[in-house]
Scaffold this motif. Structure first.
Motif, short mmCIF file in Angstrom:
data_model
loop_
_atom_site.label_atom_id
_atom_site.label_comp_id
_atom_site.label_asym_id
_atom_site.label_seq_id
_atom_site.Cartn_x
_atom_site.Cartn_y
_atom_site.Cartn_z
N ARG A 37 0.83 -1.20 0.00
CA ARG A 37 0.00 0.00 0.00
C ARG A 37 0.86 1.25 0.00
O ARG A 37 2.01 1.22 0.46
N PRO A 39 0.42 4.90 1.40
CA PRO A 39 -0.34 5.91 2.15
C PRO A 39 -0.02 7.30 1.62
O PRO A 39 1.08 7.53 1.09
N LYS A 42 3.54 9.16 2.03
CA LYS A 42 4.49 8.20 2.59
C LYS A 42 5.02 7.27 1.50
O LYS A 42 4.59 7.33 0.34
N GLU A 88 -5.48 5.19 9.66
CA GLU A 88 -4.11 5.01 9.16
C GLU A 88 -3.99 3.91 8.10
O GLU A 88 -2.92 3.71 7.53
N ASP A 89 -5.08 3.19 7.84
CA ASP A 89 -5.08 2.23 6.74
C ASP A 89 -5.38 2.90 5.39
O ASP A 89 -5.33 2.25 4.34
N THR A 90 -5.70 4.18 5.42
CA THR A 90 -5.97 4.91 4.19
C THR A 90 -4.76 4.87 3.27
O THR A 90 -3.65 5.23 3.68
N ALA A 91 -4.95 4.41 2.05
CA ALA A 91 -3.84 4.25 1.11
C ALA A 91 -4.38 3.76 -0.23
O ALA A 91 -5.54 3.35 -0.33
N TYR A 93 -3.98 0.64 -2.49
CA TYR A 93 -3.55 -0.73 -2.29
C TYR A 93 -3.24 -1.38 -3.64
O TYR A 93 -4.04 -1.30 -4.58
N GLU A 120 -8.06 2.49 -4.36
CA GLU A 120 -7.94 3.44 -3.25
C GLU A 120 -8.86 3.05 -2.10
O GLU A 120 -10.06 2.77 -2.31
N THR A 122 -10.11 4.59 1.60
CA THR A 122 -10.14 5.74 2.49
C THR A 122 -10.96 5.38 3.71
O THR A 122 -12.12 4.97 3.58
#
Length: 125
Positions: A37, A39, A42, A88-91, A93, A120, A122
């Motif tokens: 993933r 983010p 990042k 914080e899993d938003t990314a 993938y 995506e 969110t």
């Protein structure tokens, strides 16, 4: 081999999503596979790994106990069940596949030959 992810979207914290990675142009049975993933703001990070026959699975510490990776070689598809989602899993993938991945190298993204375009996810708080 072409990989196409689906199943991303917007979900509230604590919710669930199931991502799919459908392959074409080749049989995934010949490849170990993984989810990575990206983010926002990042670097790309490893999420989960599954061996060719699904006898070995591994997870990043941040998702262990919440995410489950699986595959159905007969359907040429890999999955990522994501439960208890956090912001914080938003990314974005990505699914990936490679023929030379071992249980000691599965977090190394450069070893994966094939990548999907990403889906995506969110998670709102």
């Amino acid at each position: 081999v072409q990989l196409v992810e689906s199943g991303g979207g917007l979900v509230q914290a604590g919710g669930s999503l199931r991502l799919s990675c459908a392959a074409s142009g080749g049989a995934i049975s010949g490849y170990a596979m993984a989810w990575f993933r990206l983010p926002p703001g990042k670097e790309r990070e490893f999420v989960a790994f599954i061996s060719r026959s699904a006898t070995s699975v591994n997870y990043a510490d941040s998702v262990k106990g919440r995410f489950t990776i699986s595959r159905v070689n007969g359907k040429n598809t890999m999955y990522l069940q994501m439960d208890s989602l956090k912001p914080e899993d938003t990314a974005v993938y990505y699914c990936a596949a490679g023929p030379l991945i071992t249980t000691s190298s599965y977090t190394t993204s450069s070893l994966y030959y094939y990548w999907g375009q990403g889906t995506e996810v969110t998670v709102s708080s």
